[in-house]
Write an enzyme that holds these catalytic residues in place. Structure first.
Site, PDB file in Angstrom:
ATOM      1  N   LYS A  67      37.441  -5.816  17.985  1.00  0.00           N
ATOM      2  CA  LYS A  67      36.716  -6.973  17.429  1.00  0.00           C
ATOM      3  C   LYS A  67      37.238  -8.278  18.056  1.00  0.00           C
ATOM      4  O   LYS A  67      38.275  -8.269  18.724  1.00  0.00           O
ATOM      5  CB  LYS A  67      36.912  -7.004  15.915  1.00  0.00           C
ATOM      6  CG  LYS A  67      38.371  -7.196  15.489  1.00  0.00           C
ATOM      7  CD  LYS A  67      38.587  -6.888  14.018  1.00  0.00           C
ATOM      8  CE  LYS A  67      40.040  -7.091  13.628  1.00  0.00           C
ATOM      9  NZ  LYS A  67      40.329  -6.578  12.274  1.00  0.00           N
ATOM     10  N   TYR A 103      52.579 -38.129  22.347  1.00  0.00           N
ATOM     11  CA  TYR A 103      51.952 -38.760  21.183  1.00  0.00           C
ATOM     12  C   TYR A 103      52.938 -38.876  20.025  1.00  0.00           C
ATOM     13  O   TYR A 103      53.639 -37.915  19.700  1.00  0.00           O
ATOM     14  CB  TYR A 103      50.756 -37.929  20.695  1.00  0.00           C
ATOM     15  CG  TYR A 103      49.538 -38.056  21.571  1.00  0.00           C
ATOM     16  CD1 TYR A 103      48.902 -39.280  21.750  1.00  0.00           C
ATOM     17  CD2 TYR A 103      49.015 -36.938  22.207  1.00  0.00           C
ATOM     18  CE1 TYR A 103      47.779 -39.388  22.552  1.00  0.00           C
ATOM     19  CE2 TYR A 103      47.883 -37.027  23.004  1.00  0.00           C
ATOM     20  CZ  TYR A 103      47.268 -38.265  23.175  1.00  0.00           C
ATOM     21  OH  TYR A 103      46.168 -38.363  23.965  1.00  0.00           O
TER      22      TYR A 103
HETATM   23  C1  LIG Z   1      41.452  -5.668  12.291  1.00  0.00           C
HETATM   24  C2  LIG Z   1      41.488  -4.420  11.515  1.00  0.00           C
HETATM   25  C3  LIG Z   1      42.287  -3.340  11.911  1.00  0.00           C
HETATM   26  C4  LIG Z   1      43.312  -3.435  13.021  1.00  0.00           C
HETATM   27  O1  LIG Z   1      44.478  -4.058  12.523  1.00  0.00           O
HETATM   28  P1  LIG Z   1      45.772  -4.289  13.432  1.00  0.00           P
HETATM   29  O2  LIG Z   1      46.747  -4.924  12.513  1.00  0.00           O
HETATM   30  O3  LIG Z   1      45.341  -5.237  14.513  1.00  0.00           O
HETATM   31  O4  LIG Z   1      46.167  -2.979  13.956  1.00  0.00           O
HETATM   32  C5  LIG Z   1      42.162  -2.146  11.231  1.00  0.00           C
HETATM   33  N1  LIG Z   1      41.293  -2.033  10.191  1.00  0.00           N
HETATM   34  C6  LIG Z   1      40.539  -3.067   9.760  1.00  0.00           C
HETATM   35  C7  LIG Z   1      39.628  -2.868   8.599  1.00  0.00           C
HETATM   36  C8  LIG Z   1      40.620  -4.290  10.395  1.00  0.00           C
HETATM   37  O5  LIG Z   1      39.878  -5.314   9.955  1.00  0.00           O
END
Ligand SMILES: *Cc1c(COP(=O)(O)O)cnc(C)c1O
Length: 357
Positions: free
Chosen positions: A34, A254
């Protein structure tokens, strides 16, 4: 051309996939890609991980990008479909969906589909973000079983809230809760994220869902990927565009938040929050100049950062500056920036040039 770039090591990605397999040898892998493959490039990552048993993405757009690129591997939508048009597309393109809310069941009940969709019933075992409460899960399951548009094998899925802390007993509480749901049903189950895979073997089941570990990053609080046998996939670097001499007492950047403690050289590197380098990186955040450690000083600007060059006396304009990756764990930069490595990896902007290694 702007110097800021991200080099993506596809060999490292495949190595980390094999680490996930080794850590959960009896499970199938739903690799989580994702958010543009955690910022590494969705299609690039998907192709490098062609050995995965399935891909998991957050939303339909991400799944469609994979299908439109001709990728035929199973894909799971972790948030499911949000409306009937998405449900129809998921059905047409054989995209599997997590069902976490009664609204989604209603859509399945009333929508004739071109072909049955495979669904995963999401149980809230204690994270309290998405999913059916354990007491509601059996009724939801029965409704799904009664839908003509739902494919025969329904999976069961849950998500762990605290697995990143190896001593937190809440993970075992969640596991027990999840196991109490539909114990008699012979379904494929999925519980573990990266932290579950590496730290909680009890949570391995038919399917595991590795995300951050694939990118070479430890899922554990204060952890480092290297301790888990992982190799960083993304190295973000740029170049020095100026080396300046300032006097003791001169304020840099800054707000003048950092004052030179002595006469010294300060380097300017071409990267800033406009590229996705975290503005919250504090003075003292490490960078590598010519492969040697130096520290950020003063505030991060949109296009530039300033660096204390006292530890790299030979540094000159044009020299490479690594912000994170090989030789400098992104976890460490995240700690100095009050965030997590996930956010840094996802956050590089369009301006940064991506290259594969
Ligand atoms: C993003 C996600 C994962 C992966 O998690 P990591 O900590 O990156 O391994 C697994 N399951 C769900 C439902 C997620 O949203």
């Amino acid at each position: 051309m702007r110097a800021a770039k991200a080099t993506i090591d596809l060999q490292a990605l495949r190595h980390n996939l094999s680490r996930a397999r080794e850590a959960a040898p009896s499970s199938r892998l739903m690799t989580v890609i994702k958010a543009n493959g955690y910022g590494h490039g969705l299609l690039r990552v998907a192709r490098a991980l062609a050995d995965a048993d399935a891909y998991a993405v957050a939303c339909l757009e991400e799944a469609m990008e994979l299908r439109e690129a001709g990728i035929a591997t199973p894909i799971i939508l972790l948030e499911g479909f949000v409306d009937v048009s998405e449900l129809l597309l998921a059905s047409r393109h054989e995209i599997e969906a997590v069902v976490h809310h009664p609204v989604q069941i209603e859509m399945l009940e009333r929508t004739p589909l071109p072909r049955p969709v495979r669904v995963w019933l999401k149980v809230d075992s204690g994270m309290h973000r998405l999913g059916f409460a354990p007491a509601a899960a059996t009724a939801a399951w029965r409704r799904l079983m009664g839908c003509a548009g739902v494919a025969a094998r329904i999976g069961l899925v849950t998500h762990l809230a605290n697995a990143d802390d190896r001593r937190d007993p809440y993970t075992l509480t969640q596991l027990e809760t999840f196991r109490s749901v539909l114990p008699e049903v012979d379904a494929e189950r999925s519980i573990a994220n990266s932290a579950g895979i590496l730290g909680w073997p009890q949570t391995h089941s038919e399917w595991v869902r590795p995300g951050i570990m694939l990118y070479g990053v430890s899922p554990f609080v204060d952890g480092r990927g290297e301790q888990e046998g992982l190799i960083p996939v993304m190295t973000c670097d740029t170049r020095l565009i100026a080396v300046n001499h300032y006097r003791k007492g001169d304020a840099v950047g800054y707000g003048g938040s950092w004052i030179c403690p002595e006469d010294m050289r300060v380097g300017v590197a071409a990267i800033g929050y406009g590229d996705g380098y975290p503005r919250h990186a504090a003075s003292g955040t490490p960078v590598l100049v010519n492969g040697r450690r130096a520290s950020l000083v003063g505030r991060v600007s949109m296009d530039m950062i300033t660096i204390d060059l006292r530890s790299v006396p030979e540094a000159q304009v044009g020299d490479p500056v690594v912000l994170w990756g090989k030789g400098l764990p992104v976890e460490e930069v995240a700690q100095h920036s009050s965030t997590i490595a996930y956010e840094l990896l996802c956050g590089l902007t369009q301006r940064v040039k991506f290259v594969e290694a």
